[in-house]
Enzyme design. Structure first.
Site, PDB file in Angstrom:
ATOM      1  N   ARG A   1       0.839  -1.222   0.000  1.00 45.54           N
ATOM      2  CA  ARG A   1       0.000   0.000   0.000  1.00 45.54           C
ATOM      3  C   ARG A   1       0.866   1.261   0.000  1.00 45.54           C
ATOM      4  O   ARG A   1       0.450   2.318  -0.462  1.00 45.54           O
ATOM      5  CB  ARG A   1      -0.978   0.003   1.191  1.00 45.54           C
ATOM      6  CG  ARG A   1      -1.805   1.289   1.283  1.00 45.54           C
ATOM      7  CD  ARG A   1      -3.111   1.133   2.061  1.00 45.54           C
ATOM      8  NE  ARG A   1      -2.941   0.450   3.327  1.00 45.54           N
ATOM      9  CZ  ARG A   1      -2.392   1.002   4.415  1.00 45.54           C
ATOM     10  NH1 ARG A   1      -1.957   2.246   4.408  1.00 45.54           N
ATOM     11  NH2 ARG A   1      -2.279   0.295   5.529  1.00 45.54           N
TER      12      ARG A   1
ATOM     13  N   TYR B   1     -15.388  15.459 -16.321  1.00 44.91           N
ATOM     14  CA  TYR B   1     -15.936  14.108 -16.178  1.00 44.91           C
ATOM     15  C   TYR B   1     -16.933  14.070 -15.012  1.00 44.91           C
ATOM     16  O   TYR B   1     -16.711  14.706 -13.986  1.00 44.91           O
ATOM     17  CB  TYR B   1     -14.788  13.104 -15.995  1.00 44.91           C
ATOM     18  CG  TYR B   1     -15.289  11.715 -15.728  1.00 44.91           C
ATOM     19  CD1 TYR B   1     -16.205  11.119 -16.595  1.00 44.91           C
ATOM     20  CD2 TYR B   1     -14.896  11.008 -14.602  1.00 44.91           C
ATOM     21  CE1 TYR B   1     -16.697   9.854 -16.350  1.00 44.91           C
ATOM     22  CE2 TYR B   1     -15.377   9.735 -14.354  1.00 44.91           C
ATOM     23  CZ  TYR B   1     -16.282   9.170 -15.218  1.00 44.91           C
ATOM     24  OH  TYR B   1     -16.774   7.928 -14.969  1.00 44.91           O
TER      25      TYR B   1
ATOM     26  N   ASP C   1      -6.425  17.782 -16.274  1.00 39.72           N
ATOM     27  CA  ASP C   1      -6.705  16.398 -16.640  1.00 39.72           C
ATOM     28  C   ASP C   1      -6.473  16.299 -18.151  1.00 39.72           C
ATOM     29  O   ASP C   1      -7.251  16.831 -18.944  1.00 39.72           O
ATOM     30  CB  ASP C   1      -8.148  16.047 -16.267  1.00 39.72           C
ATOM     31  CG  ASP C   1      -8.488  14.588 -16.553  1.00 39.72           C
ATOM     32  OD1 ASP C   1      -7.875  14.005 -17.476  1.00 39.72           O
ATOM     33  OD2 ASP C   1      -9.372  14.037 -15.870  1.00 39.72           O
TER      34      ASP C   1
ATOM     35  N   LYS D   1      -7.583   4.862 -19.847  1.00 35.59           N
ATOM     36  CA  LYS D   1      -7.927   5.229 -21.236  1.00 35.59           C
ATOM     37  C   LYS D   1      -6.723   4.983 -22.156  1.00 35.59           C
ATOM     38  O   LYS D   1      -6.338   3.861 -22.342  1.00 35.59           O
ATOM     39  CB  LYS D   1      -8.420   6.676 -21.276  1.00 35.59           C
ATOM     40  CG  LYS D   1      -9.351   7.056 -20.122  1.00 35.59           C
ATOM     41  CD  LYS D   1     -10.638   6.256 -20.103  1.00 35.59           C
ATOM     42  CE  LYS D   1     -11.464   6.622 -18.873  1.00 35.59           C
ATOM     43  NZ  LYS D   1     -12.611   5.740 -18.695  1.00 35.59           N
TER      44      LYS D   1
HETATM   45  N1  LCS Z   1     -10.828  11.936 -16.249  1.00 35.11           N
HETATM   46  C1  LCS Z   1     -11.451  11.858 -17.435  1.00 35.11           C
HETATM   47  C2  LCS Z   1     -11.268  12.955 -18.438  1.00 35.11           C
HETATM   48  C3  LCS Z   1     -12.267  10.763 -17.711  1.00 35.11           C
HETATM   49  O1  LCS Z   1     -12.881  10.719 -18.908  1.00 35.11           O
HETATM   50  C4  LCS Z   1     -12.438   9.754 -16.738  1.00 35.11           C
HETATM   51  C5  LCS Z   1     -13.313   8.584 -16.963  1.00 35.11           C
HETATM   52  C6  LCS Z   1     -11.771   9.882 -15.519  1.00 35.11           C
HETATM   53  C7  LCS Z   1     -10.970  10.984 -15.311  1.00 35.11           C
HETATM   54  C8  LCS Z   1     -11.878   8.852 -14.446  1.00 35.11           C
HETATM   55  O2  LCS Z   1     -11.125   7.713 -14.763  1.00 35.11           O
HETATM   56  P1  LCS Z   1     -11.466   6.289 -14.134  1.00 35.11           P
HETATM   57  O3  LCS Z   1     -11.642   6.500 -12.669  1.00 35.11           O
HETATM   58  O4  LCS Z   1     -12.706   5.808 -14.784  1.00 35.11           O
HETATM   59  O5  LCS Z   1     -10.266   5.455 -14.425  1.00 35.11           O
HETATM   60  N2  LCS Z   1     -14.181   8.699 -18.070  1.00 35.11           N
HETATM   61  C9  LCS Z   1     -15.141   7.876 -18.388  1.00 35.11           C
HETATM   62  C10 LCS Z   1     -16.085   8.122 -19.393  1.00 35.11           C
HETATM   63  O6  LCS Z   1     -16.131   9.110 -20.129  1.00 35.11           O
HETATM   64  N3  LCS Z   1     -16.947   7.122 -19.435  1.00 35.11           N
HETATM   65  O7  LCS Z   1     -16.652   6.151 -18.514  1.00 35.11           O
HETATM   66  C11 LCS Z   1     -15.487   6.582 -17.756  1.00 35.11           C
END
Ligand code: LCS
Length: 397
Positions: free
Chosen positions: A60, A113, A185, A210
């Site tokens: 951790r 998001y 971001d 992503k």
């Molecule tokens: N930042 C952006 C710009 C994102 O599009 C997402 C997730 C996150 C942070 C968060 O990432 P995660 O915790 O899911 O790894 N975007 C998503 C979307 O547009 N649809 O499903 C997830």
């Protein structure tokens, strides 16, 4: 040859993995699937608990596979250090939890998001932090929203889901004038297409789920910035709140990043072809793709990014019903909410992700009834276009 002398594509393959595994000579960083690390004596145990850089003690707190991923991403973003987390959301929340205290204020773009939006509007206020949402693509709005207690200015560029861009250098200039941190971001661009730290941003965040992972098979996040800050987040929030990345997930993202450069080239080329097809389509009202001269920030995109990315938004004529029909008719494109995968993914915000958001609020964030988001994959673009073409035939308008 030192890392600092290497080009991006070489760094994507080699950074964080310059040396063979010290025990076996393995070239691929092993998945260190262990919770514990034995220490020789109590003094060594104490030293590692006090100083995480003295050696591993408990996963951790830090893990060698996690560390290899962090070094790779830091090299790609041109940052001093990086911190890997269990998801993109965990990266965002770990950063803000560390740097904010009760009484602070954040300026965020209104188009972020949905989970980030929730964190800002529902969770931070419970702990005495206020967030003002503005359209940061107009720098004047940022200047106006700043207060004496503003600690961070935050935005996505390109933004989810409208593919709006923010002029990073302009916002940084305003923030620096007031001594305020900026955090971006940069998930939609990936480090291959834009490097916000190089224009003075303090912190870059990625949902590694992503483009970094790239195959839709892993969840992770990364925060990149100055080493002091990254170590503070690691030793403070992450260690004590626990949003760590699993070693196998870190390994999958390392593996994904090795092909980031060639994948991004193909994502960009495919998205350009699909965007041009959509723009010429009689059943499409508008296309938002930074590579099209019709994108309101095309000039900014050319200045700020080295390519236009794989994300397209478009408005289908006929609004909500047309959007639903189109999405229910695709066969190759996968009806799914994520992005950045090898597979092309399509989603309709009004009928899927934002179905619970009141229409007025959704429209304010630029999410119209017919807005469709397409994460263009790395298949042959002719197959993606053929699929959209047969799906459009089902849409009557
Ligand atoms: N930042 C952006 C710009 C994102 O599009 C997402 C997730 C996150 C942070 C968060 O990432 P995660 O915790 O899911 O790894 N975007 C998503 C979307 O547009 N649809 O499903 C997830």
């Amino acid at each position: 040859m030192q890392l600092k002398d290497m080009y991006f594509d070489t760094l994507a393959v080699r950074a964080g993995q310059e040396n063979y595994d010290p025990v076996t000579g393995a070239i691929a960083t092993p998945i260190y699937q262990t919770t514990n690390y034995a220490v020789a004596n109590v003094d060594e145990g104490a030293a590692r608990c006090v100083d995480l850089e003295a050696g591993y003690i408990y996963t951790r707190l830090w893990n060698p596979t996690q560390k290899a991923l962090e070094e790779k991403v830091a090299a790609l973003e041109g940052g001093e250090a990086a911190l890997a987390t269990g998801s993109g959301v965990a990266a965002i929340t770990a950063f803000f939890t560390e740097v904010l205290k009760s009484g602070d204020h954040v300026v965020s773009d209104g188009t972020v998001y949905s989970a980030t939006q929730y964190f800002f509007s529902e969770i931070l206020p419970k702990f005495g932090v206020e967030v003002t949402f503005v359209d940061t693509s107009n720098p004047g709005n940022v200047e106006q929203a700043i207060r004496q207690n503003t600690r961070v200015i935050y935005f996505e560029t390109p933004a989810n889901p409208t593919i709006k861009l923010v002029d990073i250098a302009k916002v940084v200039e305003i923030a620096k004038g007031h001594g305020i941190m900026t955090a971006v971001d940069s998930t939609f661009a990936s480090p291959y297409l834009q490097r916000p730290l190089s224009v003075g941003v303090d912190v870059v965040i990625h949902a590694a789920t992503k483009y970094l992972g790239g195959h839709g098979d892993v969840q992770g996040g990364v925060v990149i910035g100055k080493k002091d800050l990254i170590m503070k987040i690691r030793e403070g929030t992450l260690k004590n709140m626990g949003g760590i990345i699993d070693p196998f997930a870190a390994w999958l993202i390392i593996r994904g990043i090795k092909t980031l450069a060639i994948r991004m080239e193909k994502h960009c080329a495919n998205a350009m072809a699909v965007a041009r097809y959509l723009e010429a389509h009689p059943k499409v009202d508008r296309v938002y793709y930074p590579g099209l001269p019709s994108h309101p920030q095309h000039e900014l995109a050319k200045r700020q990014m080295s390519g236009f990315g794989g994300m397209i938004a478009f408005e289908v004529k006929g609004g909500l019903e047309a959007g639903k029909t189109l999405l229910n008719s695709v066969r190759l494109c996968r009806l799914a909410v994520s992005l950045g995968d090898a597979d092309t993914l399509i989603q309709h915000a009004a009928s899927m992700t934002h179905v619970l958001v009141p229409r007025e609020e959704r429209l304010k964030a630029g999410i119209t009834d017919g807005l469709i988001r397409l994460s263009v994959g790395i298949e042959d673009h002719r197959d993606i276009v053929a699929d959209l073409e047969q799906a459009f035939k089902q849409v009557c308008c």
